[in-house]
Scaffold this motif. Structure first.
Motif, mmCIF file in Angstrom:
data_model
loop_
_atom_site.group_PDB
_atom_site.id
_atom_site.type_symbol
_atom_site.label_atom_id
_atom_site.label_comp_id
_atom_site.label_asym_id
_atom_site.label_seq_id
_atom_site.Cartn_x
_atom_site.Cartn_y
_atom_site.Cartn_z
ATOM 1 N N ASP A 28 1.964 -0.276 -0.803
ATOM 2 C CA ASP A 28 1.136 -0.164 -2.115
ATOM 3 C C ASP A 28 -0.074 -1.232 -1.758
ATOM 4 O O ASP A 28 -0.601 -1.960 -2.430
ATOM 5 N N ASN A 29 -0.719 -0.859 -0.477
ATOM 6 C CA ASN A 29 -2.017 -1.517 0.247
ATOM 7 C C ASN A 29 -1.531 -3.097 0.253
ATOM 8 O O ASN A 29 -2.667 -3.784 0.656
ATOM 9 N N GLU A 30 -0.317 -3.583 0.137
ATOM 10 C CA GLU A 30 -0.101 -5.027 0.523
ATOM 11 C C GLU A 30 0.743 -5.016 1.805
ATOM 12 O O GLU A 30 1.645 -4.332 1.962
ATOM 13 N N LEU A 31 0.126 -5.867 2.909
ATOM 14 C CA LEU A 31 0.899 -6.099 3.942
ATOM 15 C C LEU A 31 2.259 -6.458 3.746
ATOM 16 O O LEU A 31 2.609 -7.450 2.924
ATOM 17 N N SER A 32 3.194 -5.824 4.506
ATOM 18 C CA SER A 32 4.329 -6.163 4.764
ATOM 19 C C SER A 32 5.070 -6.429 6.082
ATOM 20 O O SER A 32 4.165 -6.276 6.984
ATOM 21 N N ASP A 33 6.195 -6.522 6.326
ATOM 22 C CA ASP A 33 6.710 -6.767 7.606
ATOM 23 C C ASP A 33 7.648 -5.681 8.058
ATOM 24 O O ASP A 33 8.775 -5.613 7.233
ATOM 25 N N HIS A 34 7.698 -5.238 9.293
ATOM 26 C CA HIS A 34 8.911 -4.428 9.674
ATOM 27 C C HIS A 34 9.405 -4.841 11.085
ATOM 28 O O HIS A 34 8.544 -5.787 11.652
ATOM 29 N N PHE A 35 10.217 -4.457 11.491
ATOM 30 C CA PHE A 35 10.852 -4.956 12.789
ATOM 31 C C PHE A 35 11.754 -3.877 13.383
ATOM 32 O O PHE A 35 12.193 -2.723 12.939
ATOM 33 N N ASP A 36 12.285 -4.188 14.576
ATOM 34 C CA ASP A 36 12.946 -3.153 15.525
ATOM 35 C C ASP A 36 14.436 -3.036 14.857
ATOM 36 O O ASP A 36 15.085 -4.204 14.748
ATOM 37 N N VAL A 37 14.878 -1.931 14.799
ATOM 38 C CA VAL A 37 16.201 -1.456 14.571
ATOM 39 C C VAL A 37 16.482 -0.534 15.553
ATOM 40 O O VAL A 37 15.947 0.336 16.208
ATOM 41 N N ASN A 38 17.841 -0.418 15.692
ATOM 42 C CA ASN A 38 18.840 0.519 16.344
ATOM 43 C C ASN A 38 17.980 0.657 17.808
ATOM 44 O O ASN A 38 17.644 1.716 18.445
ATOM 45 N N TYR A 39 17.634 -0.320 18.504
ATOM 46 C CA TYR A 39 17.084 -0.709 19.808
ATOM 47 C C TYR A 39 15.725 -0.367 19.773
ATOM 48 O O TYR A 39 14.840 -1.115 20.586
ATOM 49 N N ILE A 40 15.220 0.875 19.549
ATOM 50 C CA ILE A 40 13.725 1.233 19.406
ATOM 51 C C ILE A 40 12.913 1.594 18.292
ATOM 52 O O ILE A 40 11.841 1.857 18.478
ATOM 53 N N LEU A 41 13.663 1.877 17.055
ATOM 54 C CA LEU A 41 13.081 2.179 15.889
ATOM 55 C C LEU A 41 12.552 1.061 15.056
ATOM 56 O O LEU A 41 12.913 -0.080 15.243
ATOM 57 N N ARG A 42 11.914 1.712 13.887
ATOM 58 C CA ARG A 42 11.533 0.549 12.784
ATOM 59 C C ARG A 42 12.228 0.590 11.904
ATOM 60 O O ARG A 42 12.663 1.655 11.348
ATOM 61 N N GLY A 43 12.452 -0.714 11.436
ATOM 62 C CA GLY A 43 13.160 -0.715 10.085
ATOM 63 C C GLY A 43 12.504 -1.536 9.014
ATOM 64 O O GLY A 43 11.369 -2.452 9.301
ATOM 65 N N LEU A 44 12.370 -1.085 7.864
ATOM 66 C CA LEU A 44 11.564 -1.962 6.669
ATOM 67 C C LEU A 44 12.494 -1.982 5.446
ATOM 68 O O LEU A 44 13.187 -0.828 4.987
ATOM 69 N N PHE A 45 12.480 -3.288 4.651
ATOM 70 C CA PHE A 45 12.975 -3.519 3.583
ATOM 71 C C PHE A 45 11.886 -2.982 2.431
ATOM 72 O O PHE A 45 10.760 -3.577 2.427
ATOM 73 N N VAL A 46 12.184 -2.253 1.326
ATOM 74 C CA VAL A 46 11.269 -1.782 0.349
ATOM 75 C C VAL A 46 12.317 -2.005 -0.925
ATOM 76 O O VAL A 46 13.429 -1.760 -1.257
ATOM 77 N N LYS A 47 11.333 -2.872 -1.877
ATOM 78 C CA LYS A 47 11.830 -3.055 -3.130
ATOM 79 C C LYS A 47 12.107 -1.753 -4.151
ATOM 80 O O LYS A 47 11.319 -1.026 -3.773
ATOM 81 N N LYS A 48 12.820 -1.928 -5.032
ATOM 82 C CA LYS A 48 13.155 -0.841 -5.951
ATOM 83 C C LYS A 48 11.730 -0.422 -6.527
ATOM 84 O O LYS A 48 10.903 -1.086 -6.848
ATOM 85 N N GLY A 49 11.819 0.958 -7.052
ATOM 86 C CA GLY A 49 10.691 1.231 -7.762
ATOM 87 C C GLY A 49 9.943 2.635 -7.099
ATOM 88 O O GLY A 49 10.627 3.252 -5.836
ATOM 89 N N ASP A 50 8.674 2.981 -7.230
ATOM 90 C CA ASP A 50 7.964 3.637 -6.608
ATOM 91 C C ASP A 50 6.979 3.334 -5.693
ATOM 92 O O ASP A 50 5.851 2.409 -6.317
#
Length: 806
Positions: free
Chosen positions: A744-766
C-alpha cells in the motif's frame, strides 16, 4: 623517425591514410560474405540472443532500460547481458569502429590499433603495417570472432592502444599519452571482458619494474614517479567512465558463481573448500598441454582442432570408400575427423602465431635485448607457463591461492593472448633492427636463429617415436567408429604431424634465405619487404583458413531466426498466465528455452550461485518440489521420434502462495540440507535474521487470496486479501540489492526463503503489494561517470600548466 615516426608530418599522412584504407578493404575482403548482406552466425552470440531477448523486447516496447530479466535462471540482473547505463560516453567512441559491419570491424580494430602501437615504437610505416597483419591474422584472434567471443575480441583489439598510451607517457609525450591511455583503458574495460583486462594488468607489472630499474640507474626517479602518477590517474578516470558497469558487476559477482559459496557440502555430499572464487578444477578445465604449446609454430602437433577436414585425397577417405562406406557418409565424416589427441575438452583451433613470426622474434632477441624486448620476453614466458594450468600445478596453484582475483576467472589457457601480442611485437622490432640498424653481427645472429629453429624442428620430429597419438577420448571414438577406423585416424594424426613440421621447416628456410639475400642486396629492400609480407600472409592465412568457416555467414533473415519455434513452444505460449518452462535435456547450459519462455535454464558464464547449487540438488536428489516452487508449469522433452512434446506440471505452486509454517534455521547451510525434505506448498524455511520476530505458524482461511495483476521483468504487482496475518512465498528469485517491496505504497521488508525465493509477512486485510527493481548501484555509478568525464576534460584543458610537452 623522430616524433612518433613523424606521424603528424604532412608528407606521411597520406601513407597512413592509404594503409588504414587498405586495412579496411582487407578486413572486408577477408569476411567477404558481408558484402552481399550476410551476417555471421556465432555459437555464443546465438546463446546471447536467447538470454537477452527479453531485455531487447522490453526496451523496444517501453523505450527504457530494464536491469532485471526473468526469462533465464528464474531471474537475474542484466548487468552482464548488454544493459545500457546512463551517461555512457564510451559507446559512441566504440561505434566509430562499428561503422564497419560485424565482424569486419573487429579485424579492422586488431589491425588499426597494432599499427598505431608500432608507429609509437618508432617502427617504419611498412613494417608497422606488416606487424599489424601478423597480429590480426593469428589463428586464435580470428577464431574467437568466429565462435562469438566478441567482448574478448574487442578487449584484445584495444590492448595495443592501451600499451600505446602508456609508452607515450614514458616517452614524455604527456598530453597525447594521457588522452590515449584514458580512452584505450576505458574502451578495454567497456568491452566487458574483465579477464583480458586483468591479464593486461598482470602483463604490465614487469614493465613498470623494468622501467623503475632504468630510471633508477639514470637517477630520474622523479620523472618515473610522475609518469606512474599520470598512468594511475588515467586508470582511475577510465574506471570512473565505466563505473556503472564495474560497480554493478562487482555487486552481482558476490551473488554469482564467481563469488564465495555459503554452503559447506555440495549436493552429492562432498565438502566444499571455502573459496572466494571458482573451484580449481573449473578454473583449469581448459589447460594447455606443455607439448601442445608448440602448436604456435606447428599447428597440428597434437592434431589441430578437435576435428579437422582431412580432405578427399587422404588415406582415411580412401579407406572409407574402399570399405563400403557410402560416399555421402564418407564426405561428412572426412570433414570432421577427431584428430585432436590433447587433453583439453574441446579446441576450436590451435593458437597458431606463425612459424615465420616466431622465427623473426627469435632473431629479434638474438640481435639485442632492450628493456622493451625483455618485458615482452618475460610476458611471453609467463603467458605460456600460466596457460599450462593443471599441467604446471605448482605455479597455477600459487597464483590461484595468492594473487588477488586470479581465481575469479576460468579457462587459464586464455592467458596465451599475451603471447599472441608479444611475439608479433618482438618479430617486428627484430625486422626493424635487421633492416635499419648498423649491427655488424646480423649474419651471425640470423644463422643462430635459423639453427635454433632447425634444432627445434629436429627435436620435435624425433618425439614422434615417443608419442602415442592416442587421445583421452579415443575409447569413446573406438566404440563409435570401430577399432579399424580408429587406427586409421591415429595414422592420420601421424601424417598431419609430419606434414606440418615439413611445412614449418620450408617456411623457415624461405624466410632465412630472403633475409640472408638482403645482406648482399640491401638496395633490393622494397622487393625483399614485399616477399616478407607474402611469407607472413601465406603463413598465417593458410592455417587460419583451415578453421574459418565462411558458411557461417547466412542471410539477414536467417541470422535473426536464432531459434526455431516448435509446435510445442506454440502450444505453451497460448497460456497467458505467468509461469516457467523447463527443458531437462538442456539443463543450465542452453538459452533456447529462454528465447521463447520464462525458463529456469539459460547460458551464462556467471550464473546465480544459489540457483545453480539448488539445481544441482534437484538433479542429484530428484526433488520434484523444487520445480514446483519455481512455478515450472510446463516441461519440454523430445519423444522417440525426436519431436518436442509438452508435459504439464499440475503441482506447480503458482506465482505466490500462503504457507502455514515458517521454519527459522541458524545457517544457510542448514537451509540447503532441509530443501530435500520440505513440503514447499505449506512450509517456508529461512536463515534470514529478518525473520526472527515473525511467528512460526499462520492460519490460512478459505477466503485468503493473492493474485498477480501486473507484471514486467522489473515490476510485479499483487492484490492480497486475508482475514489473518499471513506469510507469503513468491516464486521469484531473491536478490538482495535493488529489489524494493511496498505494501500500500509503504516500504516493507522481504527476505530469502527456500534458499532462492522471496518471502514477505503481510498483515490481514486487503492490500496492494508491489515489487520494483530500482538498483541504487546504477545511480551511484552514474555520479562517478559524470564526475570522471568532467575531471578528464578539465585535465586536458589545463595540461599546459603541468606538462612540458604537448
Amino acid at each position: 623517425m623522430k616524433r612518433l615516426n613523424n606521424f603528424f608530418l604532412a608528407q606521411n599522412i597520406k601513407y597512413h591514410i592509404l594503409i588504414i584504407i587498405g586495412f579496411a578493404l582487407f578486413s572486408l575482403l577477408f569476411y567477404y560474405p558481408v558484402l552481399s548482406g550476410k551476417k555471421i552466425l556465432q555459437s555464443d552470440s546465438v546463446q546471447y540472443a536467447g538470454m537477452s531477448r527479453q531485455l531487447k523486447d522490453y526496451k523496444e516496447k517501453n523505450n527504457e532500460e530494464t536491469y532485471w530479466i526473468d526469462n533465464a535462471f528464474g531471474g537475474m540482473p542484466t548487468y552482464q547481458l548488454g544493459a545500457k547505463f546512463p551517461f555512457d560516453v564510451l559507446t559512441p567512441i566504440h561505434k566509430i569502429f562499428h561503422l564497419f559491419p560485424h565482424p569486419v570491424y573487429l579485424l579492422f580494430l586488431y589491425l588499426f590499433s597494432f599499427y598505431i602501437l608500432l608507429l609509437i615504437l618508432s617502427v617504419p610505416i611498412e613494417l608497422s603495417a606488416l606487424g599489424a597483419l601478423a597480429y590480426g591474422l593469428s589463428t586464435y584472434l580470428l577464431i574467437i570472432i568466429q565462435v562469438g567471443h566478441n567482448t574478448k575480441a574487442q578487449a584484445l583489439g584495444y590492448l595495443p592502444l592501451v600499451i600505446s598510451g602508456i609508452l607515450l607517457i614514458f616517452k614524455e609525450r604527456y598530453k597525447l599519452g594521457f588522452i590515449i591511455t584514458v580512452i584505450a583503458i576505458a574502451l578495454n574495460i567497456r568491452a566487458n571482458h574483465y579477464q583480458i583486462t586483468y591479464y593486461i594488468i598482470l602483463f604490465l607489472i614487469p614493465f613498470f619494474i623494468i622501467q623503475f630499474n632504468h630510471y633508477y640507474k639514470k637517477k630520474r626517479l622523479r620523472v618515473y614517479l610522475k609518469n606512474n602518477l599520470l598512468i594511475v590517474c588515467a586508470g582511475i578516470i577510465s574506471l570512473g567512465l565505466n563505473a556503472s558497469s564495474i560497480l554493478s558487476t562487482s555487486e552481482y559477482s558476490k551473488f554469482s558463481t564467481r563469488g564465495k559459496s555459503e554452503i559447506s557440502l555440495s549436493s552429492n555430499g562432498n565438502f566444499i573448500e571455502p573459496s572466494s572464487g571458482l573451484e580449481y578444477d573449473y578454473i583449469t578445465q581448459f589447460s594447455y598441454g606443455i607439448y601442445e604449446t608448440f602448436n604456435i609454430i606447428i599447428p597440428r602437433i597434437q592434431g589441430g582442432g578437435s576435428t579437422e577436414d582431412l580432405g578427399k585425397d587422404s588415406e582415411l577417405y580412401k579407406h572409407l570408400i574402399v570399405n563400403g562406406i557410402g560416399k555421402n557418409q564418407a564426405d561428412d565424416f572426412i570433414e570432421n575427423v577427431p584428430t585432436y589427441w590433447g587433453n583439453q575438452p574441446i579446441l576450436e583451433a590451435p593458437a597458431y602465431i606463425g612459424v615465420s613470426v616466431v622465427f623473426f622474434a627469435i632473431l629479434s632477441i638474438l640481435l639485442s635485448l632492450s628493456s622493451i624486448k625483455i618485458w615482452l620476453l618475460i610476458g611471453s614466458f609467463f603467458s605460456i607457463a600460466l596457460s599450462w594450468g593443471k599441467n604446471f600445478s605448482l605455479m597455477t596453484s600459487f597464483f590461484i591461492e595468492n594473487i588477488p582475483l586470479y581465481n575469479k576467472f576460468r579457462s587459464v589457457s586464455s592467458i596465451q593472448v599475451i603471447l599472441e601480442f608479444c611475439i608479433p611485437v618482438l618479430a617486428i622490432l627484430g625486422l626493424k633492427e635487421y633492416f635499419y640498424s648498423e649491427n655488424k653481427n646480423k649474419k651471425k645472429k640470423l644463422l643462430q636463429a635459423f639453427g635454433i629453429m632447425m634444432f627445434l624442428f629436429i627435436v620435435l620430429f624425433l618425439t614422434k617415436s615417443f608419442n602415442s597419438f592416442i587421445g583421452p577420448y579415443d575409447s569413446y571414438y573406438s566404440n563409435m567408429f570401430g577399432s579399424e577406423i580408429m587406427e586409421k585416424i591415429r595414422h592420420s594424426r601421424k601424417y598431419i604431424f609430419n606434414q606440418d613440421i615439413f611445412r614449418a621447416v620450408l617456411i623457415t628456410i624461405v624466410s632465412f634465405i630472403v633475409l640472408l639475400f638482403y645482406l648482399k642486396n640491401k638496395n633490393q629492400y622494397k622487393k625483399i619487404i614485399i616477399v616478407v609480407f607474402l611469407i607472413i600472409i601465406y603463413d598465417l592465412l593458410s592455417i587460419s583458413n583451415r578453421y574459418i568457416d565462411r558458411d557461417l555467414f547466412v542471410s539477414k533473415s536467417k541470422s535473426q531466426n536464432h531459434f526455431s519455434m516448435t509446435l510445442a513452444d506454440k502450444s505453451i505460449i497460448k497460456d497467458t498466465t505467468r509461469y516457467r518452462v523447463y527443458e531437462p535435456s538442456l539443463g543450465l547450459s542452453n538459452a533456447r528455452t529462454s528465447y521463447f519462455h520464462n525458463s529456469i535454464g539459460g547460458y551464462h558464464g556467471a550464473k546465480p550461485r544459489r540457483f545453480e547449487e539448488l539445481y544441482n540438488l534437484f538433479i542429484d536428489k530428484e526433488i520434484g518440489g523444487i520445480i514446483d516452487m519455481l512455478n515450472v508449469k510446463y516441461l519440454l522433452y523430445r519423444n522417440k521420434e525426436n519431436k518436442f512434446k509438452v508435459m504439464k506440471n499440475s503441482k506447480a505452486l503458482g506465482n505466490a502462495w500462503f504457507v502455514e509454517n515458517l521454519i527459522k534455521i541458524k545457517s544457510i547451510d542448514s537451509v540447503y540440507k532441509r530443501m530435500a525434505s520440505t513440503d514447499f506448498s505449506n512450509t517456508a524455511i529461512t536463515s534470514s535474521h529478518k525473520a526472527k520476530l515473525l511467528r512460526d505458524t499462520y492460519n490460512i482461511d478459505s477466503n485468503s487470496k493473492i493474485k498477480l495483476v501486473e507484471n514486467k521483468p522489473n515490476y510485479l504487482k499483487y492484490k492480497f486479501s486475508s482475514l489473518n496475518d499471513s506469510f507469503i512465498v513468491f516464486s521469484e528469485i531473491y536478490y538482495p540489492n535493488g529489489w524494493k517491496v511496498k505494501i500500500d505504497n509503504e516500504l516493507s521488508d522481504h527476505f530469502d526463503v527456500n534458499y532462492i525465493l522471496r518471502g514477505l509477512f503481510v498483515k490481514k486485510g486487503d492490500h496492494i503489494i508491489e515489487f520494483e527493481f530500482d538498483p541504487e548501484i546504477v545511480k551511484i555509478g552514474s555520479i562517478f561517470q559524470i564526475s570522471s568525464l568532467s575531471i578528464f576534460i578539465i585535465l586536458i584543458l589545463s595540461f599546459s600548466f603541468f606538462s612540458k610537452k604537448i
